[in-house]
Design a protein around this motif. Structure first.
Motif, PDB file in Angstrom:
ATOM      1  N   MET A  22       7.750  -7.296 -10.197  1.00  0.00           N
ATOM      2  CA  MET A  22       8.027  -8.116  -9.137  1.00  0.00           C
ATOM      3  C   MET A  22       6.727  -8.630  -8.829  1.00  0.00           C
ATOM      4  O   MET A  22       6.245  -9.993  -8.843  1.00  0.00           O
ATOM      5  CB  MET A  22       8.751  -7.988  -7.899  1.00  0.00           C
ATOM      6  CG  MET A  22       9.104  -9.306  -7.197  1.00  0.00           C
ATOM      7  SD  MET A  22      10.026 -10.339  -8.186  1.00  0.00           S
ATOM      8  CE  MET A  22      11.632  -9.793  -8.059  1.00  0.00           C
ATOM      9  N   LEU A  23       5.678  -7.665  -8.763  1.00  0.00           N
ATOM     10  CA  LEU A  23       4.078  -8.103  -8.237  1.00  0.00           C
ATOM     11  C   LEU A  23       3.565  -8.897  -9.372  1.00  0.00           C
ATOM     12  O   LEU A  23       2.753  -9.727  -9.387  1.00  0.00           O
ATOM     13  CB  LEU A  23       3.618  -6.817  -8.044  1.00  0.00           C
ATOM     14  CG  LEU A  23       3.616  -6.444  -6.518  1.00  0.00           C
ATOM     15  CD1 LEU A  23       3.268  -4.759  -6.372  1.00  0.00           C
ATOM     16  CD2 LEU A  23       2.770  -7.146  -5.677  1.00  0.00           C
ATOM     17  N   LEU A  24       3.992  -8.473 -10.751  1.00  0.00           N
ATOM     18  CA  LEU A  24       3.146  -8.876 -12.049  1.00  0.00           C
ATOM     19  C   LEU A  24       3.863 -10.217 -12.276  1.00  0.00           C
ATOM     20  O   LEU A  24       3.288 -10.955 -13.068  1.00  0.00           O
ATOM     21  CB  LEU A  24       3.350  -8.074 -13.223  1.00  0.00           C
ATOM     22  CG  LEU A  24       2.738  -6.831 -12.946  1.00  0.00           C
ATOM     23  CD1 LEU A  24       2.933  -5.886 -14.251  1.00  0.00           C
ATOM     24  CD2 LEU A  24       1.095  -7.166 -13.068  1.00  0.00           C
ATOM     25  N   GLN A  25       4.855 -10.733 -11.515  1.00  0.00           N
ATOM     26  CA  GLN A  25       5.339 -12.045 -11.756  1.00  0.00           C
ATOM     27  C   GLN A  25       4.430 -13.091 -10.956  1.00  0.00           C
ATOM     28  O   GLN A  25       4.518 -14.357 -11.184  1.00  0.00           O
ATOM     29  CB  GLN A  25       6.799 -12.257 -11.242  1.00  0.00           C
ATOM     30  CG  GLN A  25       7.893 -11.312 -11.966  1.00  0.00           C
ATOM     31  CD  GLN A  25       7.574 -11.464 -13.454  1.00  0.00           C
ATOM     32  OE1 GLN A  25       8.040 -12.652 -14.148  1.00  0.00           O
ATOM     33  NE2 GLN A  25       7.207 -10.574 -14.431  1.00  0.00           N
ATOM     34  N   ASN A  26       3.720 -12.724 -10.021  1.00  0.00           N
ATOM     35  CA  ASN A  26       2.682 -13.381  -9.133  1.00  0.00           C
ATOM     36  C   ASN A  26       1.482 -13.744  -9.841  1.00  0.00           C
ATOM     37  O   ASN A  26       0.749 -12.616 -10.391  1.00  0.00           O
ATOM     38  CB  ASN A  26       2.532 -12.613  -7.997  1.00  0.00           C
ATOM     39  CG  ASN A  26       1.706 -13.437  -6.931  1.00  0.00           C
ATOM     40  OD1 ASN A  26       1.010 -14.391  -7.297  1.00  0.00           O
ATOM     41  ND2 ASN A  26       1.807 -12.959  -5.788  1.00  0.00           N
ATOM     42  N   PRO A  27       1.156 -14.732 -10.074  1.00  0.00           N
ATOM     43  CA  PRO A  27      -0.095 -15.110 -10.923  1.00  0.00           C
ATOM     44  C   PRO A  27      -1.274 -14.877 -10.231  1.00  0.00           C
ATOM     45  O   PRO A  27      -2.257 -14.948 -10.880  1.00  0.00           O
ATOM     46  CB  PRO A  27       0.019 -16.725 -11.109  1.00  0.00           C
ATOM     47  CG  PRO A  27       1.313 -17.407 -10.454  1.00  0.00           C
ATOM     48  CD  PRO A  27       1.834 -16.083  -9.889  1.00  0.00           C
ATOM     49  N   ALA A  28      -1.337 -14.577  -8.993  1.00  0.00           N
ATOM     50  CA  ALA A  28      -2.401 -13.939  -8.221  1.00  0.00           C
ATOM     51  C   ALA A  28      -2.618 -12.762  -8.411  1.00  0.00           C
ATOM     52  O   ALA A  28      -3.741 -12.326  -8.186  1.00  0.00           O
ATOM     53  CB  ALA A  28      -2.321 -14.430  -6.753  1.00  0.00           C
ATOM     54  N   VAL A  29      -1.592 -11.895  -8.813  1.00  0.00           N
ATOM     55  CA  VAL A  29      -1.972 -10.526  -9.305  1.00  0.00           C
ATOM     56  C   VAL A  29      -2.491 -10.435 -10.721  1.00  0.00           C
ATOM     57  O   VAL A  29      -1.859 -10.442 -11.631  1.00  0.00           O
ATOM     58  CB  VAL A  29      -0.591  -9.670  -9.037  1.00  0.00           C
ATOM     59  CG1 VAL A  29      -0.853  -8.275  -9.348  1.00  0.00           C
ATOM     60  CG2 VAL A  29      -0.118 -10.023  -7.447  1.00  0.00           C
ATOM     61  N   SER A  30      -3.629  -9.437 -10.634  1.00  0.00           N
ATOM     62  CA  SER A  30      -4.515  -9.403 -12.295  1.00  0.00           C
ATOM     63  C   SER A  30      -3.987  -8.027 -12.442  1.00  0.00           C
ATOM     64  O   SER A  30      -4.104  -7.717 -13.680  1.00  0.00           O
ATOM     65  CB  SER A  30      -5.688  -9.633 -12.072  1.00  0.00           C
ATOM     66  OG  SER A  30      -6.495  -9.006 -11.191  1.00  0.00           O
ATOM     67  N   TYR A  31      -3.629  -7.117 -11.616  1.00  0.00           N
ATOM     68  CA  TYR A  31      -3.323  -5.951 -12.323  1.00  0.00           C
ATOM     69  C   TYR A  31      -2.483  -4.994 -11.223  1.00  0.00           C
ATOM     70  O   TYR A  31      -2.532  -5.270 -10.038  1.00  0.00           O
ATOM     71  CB  TYR A  31      -4.670  -4.931 -12.214  1.00  0.00           C
ATOM     72  CG  TYR A  31      -4.255  -3.327 -12.644  1.00  0.00           C
ATOM     73  CD1 TYR A  31      -3.927  -3.019 -13.789  1.00  0.00           C
ATOM     74  CD2 TYR A  31      -4.051  -2.706 -11.423  1.00  0.00           C
ATOM     75  CE1 TYR A  31      -3.538  -1.654 -13.922  1.00  0.00           C
ATOM     76  CE2 TYR A  31      -3.866  -1.067 -11.732  1.00  0.00           C
ATOM     77  CZ  TYR A  31      -3.598  -0.714 -13.233  1.00  0.00           C
ATOM     78  OH  TYR A  31      -3.170   0.539 -13.388  1.00  0.00           O
ATOM     79  N   CYS A  32      -1.450  -4.381 -11.562  1.00  0.00           N
ATOM     80  CA  CYS A  32      -0.607  -3.681 -10.781  1.00  0.00           C
ATOM     81  C   CYS A  32       0.007  -2.440 -11.692  1.00  0.00           C
ATOM     82  O   CYS A  32       0.303  -2.568 -12.840  1.00  0.00           O
ATOM     83  CB  CYS A  32       0.760  -4.457 -10.488  1.00  0.00           C
ATOM     84  SG  CYS A  32       2.013  -3.442  -9.104  1.00  0.00           S
TER      85      CYS A  32
END
Length: 94
Positions: free
Chosen positions: A35-45
């Motif tokens: 779910m975090l990687l679906q956010n374009p502001a998240v570059s790494y998770c």
């Protein structure tokens, strides 16, 4: 068993943080990472469980600074909650 989330490390610029999520395993780690990687502001998770007998997940989040890692995690948890509610309502009406 209650789940708690705490920040265990944050960089000085505020663009990355490591969270410790108590009483969870790969199920929560993987779905939260997705779910975090679906956010374009998240570059790494990414997440890790240091040992199978330990019941916590270490979650590392890096953002582009348009949102903080804490905001990204909160948004991902809200999105998961909405997704689960949608699934629940569809199962009940079926």
């Amino acid at each position: 068993m209650a789940t708690s989330i705490q920040v265990i490390h944050q960089d000085e610029a505020g663009g990355s943080a490591t969270f410790k999520i108590e009483n969870q395993d790969h199920t929560m780690g993987n779905i939260l990472r997705y779910m975090l990687l679906q956010n374009p502001a998240v570059s790494y998770c990414g997440y890790a469980i240091s040992h199978p007998s330990e019941r916590f997940v270490n979650l590392r989040v890096q953002t582009d600074l348009s949102v903080t890692p804490e905001e990204a995690v909160n948004q991902a948890l809200d999105n998961l909650s909405a997704l689960f509610q949608s699934i629940k309502s569809k199962l009940i009406t079926s």
